[in-house]
Design an enzyme around this catalytic site. Structure first.
Site, PDB file in Angstrom:
ATOM      1  N   HIS A 248       0.826  -1.199   0.000  1.00 47.87           N
ATOM      2  CA  HIS A 248       0.000   0.000   0.000  1.00 47.87           C
ATOM      3  C   HIS A 248       0.861   1.251   0.000  1.00 47.87           C
ATOM      4  O   HIS A 248       0.943   1.982   0.992  1.00 47.87           O
ATOM      5  CB  HIS A 248      -0.952   0.003   1.203  1.00 47.87           C
ATOM      6  CG  HIS A 248      -2.123   0.919   0.997  1.00 47.87           C
ATOM      7  ND1 HIS A 248      -2.284   2.085   1.701  1.00 47.87           N
ATOM      8  CD2 HIS A 248      -3.162   0.850   0.138  1.00 47.87           C
ATOM      9  CE1 HIS A 248      -3.386   2.692   1.298  1.00 47.87           C
ATOM     10  NE2 HIS A 248      -3.942   1.960   0.342  1.00 47.87           N
TER      11      HIS A 248
ATOM     12  N   HIS B 275       0.485   2.415  13.138  1.00 47.83           N
ATOM     13  CA  HIS B 275       0.644   1.714  11.856  1.00 47.83           C
ATOM     14  C   HIS B 275       0.529   0.218  12.112  1.00 47.83           C
ATOM     15  O   HIS B 275       1.445  -0.401  12.638  1.00 47.83           O
ATOM     16  CB  HIS B 275       1.995   2.041  11.221  1.00 47.83           C
ATOM     17  CG  HIS B 275       2.233   1.343   9.912  1.00 47.83           C
ATOM     18  ND1 HIS B 275       1.345   1.405   8.858  1.00 47.83           N
ATOM     19  CD2 HIS B 275       3.250   0.572   9.480  1.00 47.83           C
ATOM     20  CE1 HIS B 275       1.811   0.707   7.838  1.00 47.83           C
ATOM     21  NE2 HIS B 275       2.964   0.186   8.191  1.00 47.83           N
TER      22      HIS B 275
ATOM     23  N   VAL C 287     -10.202   7.218  18.172  1.00 49.46           N
ATOM     24  CA  VAL C 287     -11.053   6.092  17.775  1.00 49.46           C
ATOM     25  C   VAL C 287     -10.267   5.224  16.797  1.00 49.46           C
ATOM     26  O   VAL C 287      -9.997   5.657  15.673  1.00 49.46           O
ATOM     27  CB  VAL C 287     -12.357   6.583  17.119  1.00 49.46           C
ATOM     28  CG1 VAL C 287     -13.250   5.392  16.776  1.00 49.46           C
ATOM     29  CG2 VAL C 287     -13.082   7.550  18.047  1.00 49.46           C
TER      30      VAL C 287
ATOM     31  N   GLY D  19      -9.196   2.601  13.965  1.00 47.11           N
ATOM     32  CA  GLY D  19      -9.819   2.031  12.782  1.00 47.11           C
ATOM     33  C   GLY D  19     -10.557   3.004  11.900  1.00 47.11           C
ATOM     34  O   GLY D  19     -11.247   2.581  10.969  1.00 47.11           O
ATOM     35  N   PHE D  20     -10.406   4.310  12.153  1.00 49.24           N
ATOM     36  CA  PHE D  20     -11.119   5.296  11.342  1.00 49.24           C
ATOM     37  C   PHE D  20     -10.158   6.315  10.752  1.00 49.24           C
ATOM     38  O   PHE D  20      -9.203   6.731  11.398  1.00 49.24           O
ATOM     39  CB  PHE D  20     -12.178   6.020  12.173  1.00 49.24           C
ATOM     40  CG  PHE D  20     -13.415   5.208  12.381  1.00 49.24           C
ATOM     41  CD1 PHE D  20     -14.490   5.323  11.516  1.00 49.24           C
ATOM     42  CD2 PHE D  20     -13.490   4.303  13.427  1.00 49.24           C
ATOM     43  CE1 PHE D  20     -15.627   4.561  11.691  1.00 49.24           C
ATOM     44  CE2 PHE D  20     -14.621   3.532  13.613  1.00 49.24           C
ATOM     45  CZ  PHE D  20     -15.699   3.655  12.751  1.00 49.24           C
TER      46      PHE D  20
ATOM     47  N   HIS E 282      -7.987   7.797   7.121  1.00 44.01           N
ATOM     48  CA  HIS E 282      -6.822   7.299   6.379  1.00 44.01           C
ATOM     49  C   HIS E 282      -6.104   8.453   5.704  1.00 44.01           C
ATOM     50  O   HIS E 282      -6.737   9.395   5.222  1.00 44.01           O
ATOM     51  CB  HIS E 282      -7.261   6.276   5.328  1.00 44.01           C
ATOM     52  CG  HIS E 282      -6.134   5.418   4.843  1.00 44.01           C
ATOM     53  ND1 HIS E 282      -5.247   5.852   3.872  1.00 44.01           N
ATOM     54  CD2 HIS E 282      -5.727   4.179   5.205  1.00 44.01           C
ATOM     55  CE1 HIS E 282      -4.363   4.891   3.659  1.00 44.01           C
ATOM     56  NE2 HIS E 282      -4.629   3.878   4.451  1.00 44.01           N
TER      57      HIS E 282
ATOM     58  N   ARG F  80     -10.681  -0.927   0.287  1.00 45.77           N
ATOM     59  CA  ARG F  80     -10.406  -2.242   0.874  1.00 45.77           C
ATOM     60  C   ARG F  80     -11.395  -2.567   1.975  1.00 45.77           C
ATOM     61  O   ARG F  80     -11.747  -3.724   2.212  1.00 45.77           O
ATOM     62  CB  ARG F  80      -8.969  -2.282   1.407  1.00 45.77           C
ATOM     63  CG  ARG F  80      -7.896  -2.022   0.376  1.00 45.77           C
ATOM     64  CD  ARG F  80      -6.541  -1.821   1.020  1.00 45.77           C
ATOM     65  NE  ARG F  80      -6.549  -0.683   1.935  1.00 45.77           N
ATOM     66  CZ  ARG F  80      -5.550  -0.378   2.761  1.00 45.77           C
ATOM     67  NH1 ARG F  80      -4.469  -1.145   2.795  1.00 45.77           N
ATOM     68  NH2 ARG F  80      -5.629   0.669   3.541  1.00 45.77           N
TER      69      ARG F  80
ATOM     70  N   ASP G  95      -8.542  -1.673   8.539  1.00 45.44           N
ATOM     71  CA  ASP G  95      -8.342  -2.381   9.798  1.00 45.44           C
ATOM     72  C   ASP G  95      -9.627  -2.548  10.602  1.00 45.44           C
ATOM     73  O   ASP G  95      -9.731  -3.461  11.420  1.00 45.44           O
ATOM     74  CB  ASP G  95      -7.311  -1.639  10.656  1.00 45.44           C
ATOM     75  CG  ASP G  95      -5.920  -1.711  10.080  1.00 45.44           C
ATOM     76  OD1 ASP G  95      -5.624  -2.698   9.390  1.00 45.44           O
ATOM     77  OD2 ASP G  95      -5.119  -0.787  10.313  1.00 45.44           O
TER      78      ASP G  95
ATOM     79  N   ARG H  22       2.132  -8.039   4.587  1.00 42.28           N
ATOM     80  CA  ARG H  22       2.883  -6.867   4.130  1.00 42.28           C
ATOM     81  C   ARG H  22       4.331  -7.212   3.770  1.00 42.28           C
ATOM     82  O   ARG H  22       4.991  -6.441   3.052  1.00 42.28           O
ATOM     83  CB  ARG H  22       2.837  -5.789   5.210  1.00 42.28           C
ATOM     84  CG  ARG H  22       3.281  -4.396   4.786  1.00 42.28           C
ATOM     85  CD  ARG H  22       2.537  -3.865   3.591  1.00 42.28           C
ATOM     86  NE  ARG H  22       1.107  -3.654   3.783  1.00 42.28           N
ATOM     87  CZ  ARG H  22       0.558  -2.543   4.247  1.00 42.28           C
ATOM     88  NH1 ARG H  22       1.323  -1.519   4.590  1.00 42.28           N
ATOM     89  NH2 ARG H  22      -0.755  -2.431   4.342  1.00 42.28           N
TER      90      ARG H  22
END
Length: 274
Positions: A43, A78, A112, A114-115, A117, A126, A169, A194
């Site tokens: 990515h 990360h 929070v 997972g939120f 990008h 994804r 994620d 990865r």
């Protein structure tokens, strides 16, 4: 001997090794894992890939470069969101409780997992695939349906309150949990996927190599008077100390975690003067 070696090589499967190591019995788990590993494989210049390329640019070998990449996973910003999301969702008894927690956290400028990008401003593509698999797995029993309802309520609340959308994620952790992958193994699954991307970056870097050596541009105050050492105040932060006001609004969208804080231009100017 060569035929045997070729057969062994062609039958090697990381997803099957993960399933065997974790004792996964979920039907269709290997197919879902294979797809997840592909989504996680590469990515762009994320933190770990960039670390691998910097090391590779010194003509270190692939092992040293991958070790540099792995070291970035030590930090929670990360890759660490996988386990953080799962721990969060599992502590929520109901969707209503999850919504109340989200409101409280956001109102106090909390984090929070997972939120958001760094790259995807209008949603992580994804994530859409991860959510589809999570819904398919959740349909198989009531406990999973409850967990999925909590996850979706968090998603709806973050979108309504801050316009933040989940990244790969968020539902990735739910899928891995439904498959039976232990929480402590989630970052390992991420790294196994990865590693393919890291190796590719190393090869590409060294094929047309130039030492990666960024220039540090100083943007602080100039023409400051000299202060004797004995007269200087202790101003260095303690280890681990972090001032949320140092983050601008873009910093909520690093890979994995949402930092929902803002800094006004006036605050930034005051910080520079300090």
């Amino acid at each position: 001997s060569s035929s045997s070696s070729s057969s062994s090589s062609s039958s090697f499967s990381i997803s099957r090794r993960i399933i065997e190591a974790c004792g996964v019995t979920e039907p269709g788990a290997q197919e879902i894992l294979e797809r997840m590993l592909v989504l996680y494989a590469e990515h762009d210049l994320n933190a770990s890939a960039f670390a691998a390329r910097v090391t590779a640019s010194t003509y270190s070998d692939v092992f040293g470069s991958v070790c540099s990449a792995l070291s970035t996973l030590r930090g929670p910003l990360h890759g660490g969101a996988l386990s953080d999301v799962l721990k969060l969702i599992r502590t929520m008894p109901t969707p209503d409780a999850a919504e109340a927690w989200a409101h409280h956290t956001l109102s106090h400028k909390g984090i929070v997992p997972g939120f958001g990008h760094r790259v995807y401003r209008n949603g992580d593509p994804r994530c859409m695939m991860m959510k589809t698999w999570a819904r398919e797995l959740a349909s198989q029993n009531e406990t999973r349906k409850e967990i999925m309802a909590i996850a979706e309520r968090l998603e709806d609340t973050l979108l309504a309150e801050k316009g933040l959308q989940p990244n790969v994620d968020f539902y990735g952790s739910v899928v891995l949990f439904f498959l039976g992958i232990p929480c402590e193994m989630l970052i390992t699954v991420f790294a196994l996927a990865r590693a393919a991307g890291w190796a590719s970056h190393v090869i590409e870097q060294q094929q047309n190599n130039k030492l990666i050596r960024p220039v540090n541009v100083y943007r602080g105050p100039v023409n400051r008077p000299f202060v004797a050492l004995s007269a200087r105040a202790e101003t260095l932060p303690s280890p681990g100390e972090h001032d949320a006001d140092d983050d601008d609004d873009d910093d909520h969208d690093h890979e994995g975690t949402a930092q929902v804080t803002t800094t006004t231009p006036q605050q930034q100017q005051q910080q520079q003067q300090k």
